[in-house]
Design a protein around this motif. Sequence first.
Motif, PDB file in Angstrom:
ATOM      1  N   ARG B 140      36.704  52.365  49.464  1.00 44.83           N
ATOM      2  CA  ARG B 140      35.539  51.570  49.856  1.00 44.83           C
ATOM      3  C   ARG B 140      35.727  50.104  49.481  1.00 44.83           C
ATOM      4  O   ARG B 140      35.361  49.212  50.238  1.00 44.83           O
ATOM      5  CB  ARG B 140      34.282  52.114  49.182  1.00 44.83           C
ATOM      6  N   VAL B 141      36.311  49.862  48.295  1.00 41.74           N
ATOM      7  CA  VAL B 141      36.576  48.475  47.901  1.00 41.74           C
ATOM      8  C   VAL B 141      37.550  47.849  48.896  1.00 41.74           C
ATOM      9  O   VAL B 141      37.369  46.703  49.327  1.00 41.74           O
ATOM     10  CB  VAL B 141      37.154  48.395  46.473  1.00 41.74           C
ATOM     11  N   ALA B 142      38.570  48.618  49.269  1.00 42.22           N
ATOM     12  CA  ALA B 142      39.566  48.102  50.219  1.00 42.22           C
ATOM     13  C   ALA B 142      38.907  47.743  51.544  1.00 42.22           C
ATOM     14  O   ALA B 142      39.225  46.717  52.156  1.00 42.22           O
ATOM     15  CB  ALA B 142      40.673  49.133  50.428  1.00 42.22           C
ATOM     16  N   LEU B 143      37.962  48.565  51.977  1.00 39.67           N
ATOM     17  CA  LEU B 143      37.260  48.288  53.234  1.00 39.67           C
ATOM     18  C   LEU B 143      36.398  47.033  53.090  1.00 39.67           C
ATOM     19  O   LEU B 143      36.385  46.163  53.964  1.00 39.67           O
ATOM     20  CB  LEU B 143      36.412  49.500  53.628  1.00 39.67           C
ATOM     21  N   ALA B 144      35.709  46.935  51.947  1.00 37.79           N
ATOM     22  CA  ALA B 144      34.867  45.753  51.721  1.00 37.79           C
ATOM     23  C   ALA B 144      35.725  44.489  51.689  1.00 37.79           C
ATOM     24  O   ALA B 144      35.348  43.448  52.224  1.00 37.79           O
ATOM     25  CB  ALA B 144      34.086  45.900  50.410  1.00 37.79           C
ATOM     26  N   ARG B 145      36.911  44.587  51.065  1.00 42.56           N
ATOM     27  CA  ARG B 145      37.790  43.419  50.997  1.00 42.56           C
ATOM     28  C   ARG B 145      38.266  43.029  52.395  1.00 42.56           C
ATOM     29  O   ARG B 145      38.359  41.846  52.726  1.00 42.56           O
ATOM     30  CB  ARG B 145      38.995  43.718  50.095  1.00 42.56           C
ATOM     31  N   ALA B 146      38.582  44.052  53.207  1.00 37.20           N
ATOM     32  CA  ALA B 146      39.031  43.758  54.572  1.00 37.20           C
ATOM     33  C   ALA B 146      37.914  43.067  55.367  1.00 37.20           C
ATOM     34  O   ALA B 146      38.170  42.150  56.145  1.00 37.20           O
ATOM     35  CB  ALA B 146      39.467  45.037  55.267  1.00 37.20           C
ATOM     36  N   LEU B 147      36.663  43.492  55.128  1.00 36.00           N
ATOM     37  CA  LEU B 147      35.543  42.888  55.855  1.00 36.00           C
ATOM     38  C   LEU B 147      35.211  41.503  55.318  1.00 36.00           C
ATOM     39  O   LEU B 147      34.711  40.650  56.041  1.00 36.00           O
ATOM     40  CB  LEU B 147      34.308  43.799  55.769  1.00 36.00           C
ATOM     41  N   ALA B 148      35.526  41.287  54.029  1.00 33.69           N
ATOM     42  CA  ALA B 148      35.229  39.998  53.405  1.00 33.69           C
ATOM     43  C   ALA B 148      35.997  38.867  54.073  1.00 33.69           C
ATOM     44  O   ALA B 148      35.606  37.711  54.007  1.00 33.69           O
ATOM     45  CB  ALA B 148      35.569  40.042  51.916  1.00 33.69           C
ATOM     46  N   ARG B 149      37.060  39.215  54.710  1.00 33.48           N
ATOM     47  CA  ARG B 149      37.878  38.215  55.404  1.00 33.48           C
ATOM     48  C   ARG B 149      37.180  37.736  56.667  1.00 33.48           C
ATOM     49  O   ARG B 149      37.638  36.830  57.318  1.00 33.48           O
ATOM     50  CB  ARG B 149      39.224  38.870  55.734  1.00 33.48           C
ATOM     51  N   ARG B 150      36.053  38.376  56.990  1.00 37.39           N
ATOM     52  CA  ARG B 150      35.370  38.157  58.269  1.00 37.39           C
ATOM     53  C   ARG B 150      36.383  38.222  59.402  1.00 37.39           C
ATOM     54  O   ARG B 150      36.631  37.261  60.114  1.00 37.39           O
ATOM     55  CB  ARG B 150      34.614  36.828  58.261  1.00 37.39           C
ATOM     56  N   PRO B 151      36.997  39.413  59.528  1.00 36.64           N
ATOM     57  CA  PRO B 151      38.158  39.528  60.402  1.00 36.64           C
ATOM     58  C   PRO B 151      37.817  39.498  61.885  1.00 36.64           C
ATOM     59  O   PRO B 151      36.725  39.894  62.298  1.00 36.64           O
ATOM     60  CB  PRO B 151      38.734  40.908  60.024  1.00 36.64           C
ATOM     61  N   GLU B 152      38.754  38.999  62.653  1.00 34.40           N
ATOM     62  CA  GLU B 152      38.645  39.058  64.105  1.00 34.40           C
ATOM     63  C   GLU B 152      39.201  40.384  64.604  1.00 34.40           C
ATOM     64  O   GLU B 152      38.979  40.767  65.741  1.00 34.40           O
ATOM     65  CB  GLU B 152      39.394  37.881  64.728  1.00 34.40           C
ATOM     66  N   VAL B 153      39.995  41.039  63.738  1.00 37.43           N
ATOM     67  CA  VAL B 153      40.545  42.356  64.047  1.00 37.43           C
ATOM     68  C   VAL B 153      40.533  43.151  62.744  1.00 37.43           C
ATOM     69  O   VAL B 153      40.884  42.613  61.700  1.00 37.43           O
ATOM     70  CB  VAL B 153      42.002  42.236  64.552  1.00 37.43           C
ATOM     71  N   LEU B 154      40.103  44.406  62.822  1.00 39.00           N
ATOM     72  CA  LEU B 154      40.120  45.249  61.627  1.00 39.00           C
ATOM     73  C   LEU B 154      41.201  46.314  61.805  1.00 39.00           C
ATOM     74  O   LEU B 154      41.214  47.030  62.804  1.00 39.00           O
ATOM     75  CB  LEU B 154      38.749  45.896  61.423  1.00 39.00           C
ATOM     76  N   LEU B 155      42.117  46.383  60.836  1.00 39.29           N
ATOM     77  CA  LEU B 155      43.260  47.293  60.940  1.00 39.29           C
ATOM     78  C   LEU B 155      43.209  48.284  59.787  1.00 39.29           C
ATOM     79  O   LEU B 155      43.144  47.883  58.622  1.00 39.29           O
ATOM     80  CB  LEU B 155      44.572  46.495  60.883  1.00 39.29           C
ATOM     81  N   LEU B 156      43.259  49.561  60.104  1.00 37.31           N
ATOM     82  CA  LEU B 156      43.205  50.590  59.067  1.00 37.31           C
ATOM     83  C   LEU B 156      44.456  51.454  59.169  1.00 37.31           C
ATOM     84  O   LEU B 156      44.674  52.128  60.173  1.00 37.31           O
ATOM     85  CB  LEU B 156      41.953  51.450  59.234  1.00 37.31           C
TER      86      LEU B 156
END
Lengths: 231, 400
Positions: B140-156
């Motif tokens: 969940r932290v990893a997901l929050a960090r990925a979203l914190a980037r305000r990404p134009e693309v989300l990669l999992l």
Amino acid sequence: MDWQALRLSLALAAWTVVLLLPVSVIMGRFLGTRSFRGKGLVEGLVMLPLVLPPTVFGFYLLVLLGRGSPIGAAWQDLFGRQLVFTFEGLVLASVLFNLSFAIQPAQRAFEAIPTALREAAASSGMSPLRALWAVELPLAWPGVVTAMVLTFAHTLGEFGVVLMVGGAIPGETRTIAIAIYDRVQAFDMEAAATMSAVLVAISLATIAATFALSARFSARDSTRVGRRPEQ
Amino acid sequence: MTLKVAIRADAPIPLDLSFEVGRGEVLALVGPSGSGKSTTLRTIAGFWRPETGRVEVGGALWLDTAGQRFLPPHRRRAGVVFQEFALFPHMTALGNVAAAMGDLPARARASEAGRLLELVHLGGLGHRRPAELSGGQKQRVALARALARRPEVLLLDEPFSAVDRATRARLHDELIGLRAQLSMPVVIVTHDIGEAQLLADRMVVIDRGAVVAQGTTAEVMSDPAALRRMGLREIAAMLSARLVAQEPDGTTRLDTAGGPIWLPRLEGAPGQRLRVRILAHEVILSRARPEGLSAQNILAGRVVSLTPGEGPGVLVRVAVGEDQIMARITRRAREALALEPGDPVHAILKTMTVARGHVAPDADAGAARAQRGGAGRGFRIGGADPTGAGGSAPRAPRSI
């Protein structure tokens, strides 16, 4: 007790550490994270001072930095004094001789950082420099500190290279290790014993300070970023 | 904001594929290990540069080998969730999330990071280090960090492979719940085709670096040719259902268009809309409504089509209300029943064949609920605009 020699040794060790710290981080990270053609050769060269007898290393430095050499001549032109048998020459010799001590522990520490962490730093928007500062250095720090402690302690005790490149000029190149040897030669065992004991004390203190420092650093890390009051 | 990818390479593994992902769309890259799916993801993130490739995000070129363009990874707005999470071990959970917000003023970071941790249900754990978190919490932290980037693309990248089965099912639910707030293209790499079916709108099946099949999840999952490499036993359909009651005997009753079914206990409140993954080889077909059978789940439907396979099997599609489920039966059985398209038929399903990991909340229903701001399992972001646009919006601190 030759206080002048002790001061000289401490100054030499301090200068060596100060000059090698950036080398340790930059070269340690470079060798620890990149693979390139000729990497083995570079690593071998860095290792060389570990396996060469100090007198042999000192002899070649004397030839390389002596007044007849291009480096020695250029130094003479620039600063009006020669490089060998001076404190500056000693610092340069010490830096070269300690390369392996300064680089290898740092290299191992940088190698131990998973690639995914570097990639995570990049995908978090950190520039390579920012990632080095915020992620890699805090993680590789113990390795870099170890490298500096080894360098410091090693410089304090170095004998062969110092004698070859610096001689034993009081106040200029006579370090405490040389002074101890001088005292023994003069059958002044009491002074030699005192100085040896002081050297032991300094070495122990250095190690203790390192442990304390690394403990402080790991404590600081836990409070530094985004600390919240306990609920 | 559309993601367009085209890659060709001979090493380290041969790759030759291209695909597109739209705004808010979830695409699953599915394939056996070594098929090139992670390499594809790494190309999008900029960790790897193929011999020939093009990555375009919302009109901006992140990679174009023909035009000698390579945007370094830290300048690509790609939020990445790594397989083993790759959290910064020396930082707290909050610090990890804040670390991805270097472009925000320092003061905004802590509050925004806290908000993202609330979003992934980690509100009170911000001060913990990764070593003090469970696998699911780290994810969940990893997901929050990925979203914190305000990404134009989300990669999992195999984001659920490092957690246990029960945690995985919960994280699936949460990701589905979060979908209403994700306005960027999402690419999820997985070797678990069931996970792909639960989470993705569209699928790209990769084998040895080449696309074997791509299309909507329903299309790919009913295509035996596409699934031959992954295993025909993975052929499955999604059936919509509504949770009706928790029975005292430890089962949960769901209503579907074809009648009630009972599954092993599912958490959730009555009224919640769900999707249930029904494996085709677990379904039995019967012309008459069977009596005296231990299997309790009997769905009334109508045969839509019969597709003979290469072997002894026939894939039968059965319409159940607006859904279609699938049954893999033998040719012998088909002949014995004389099944033809249009025939009424009963599909029988053993309760115990539906594992917890095969049930997920209905994303559309969840989105509708979030927009109404209604009750149910709350996936809402406090104060955030659920339509919140992607990365480059100027009021970005509030959106993800």
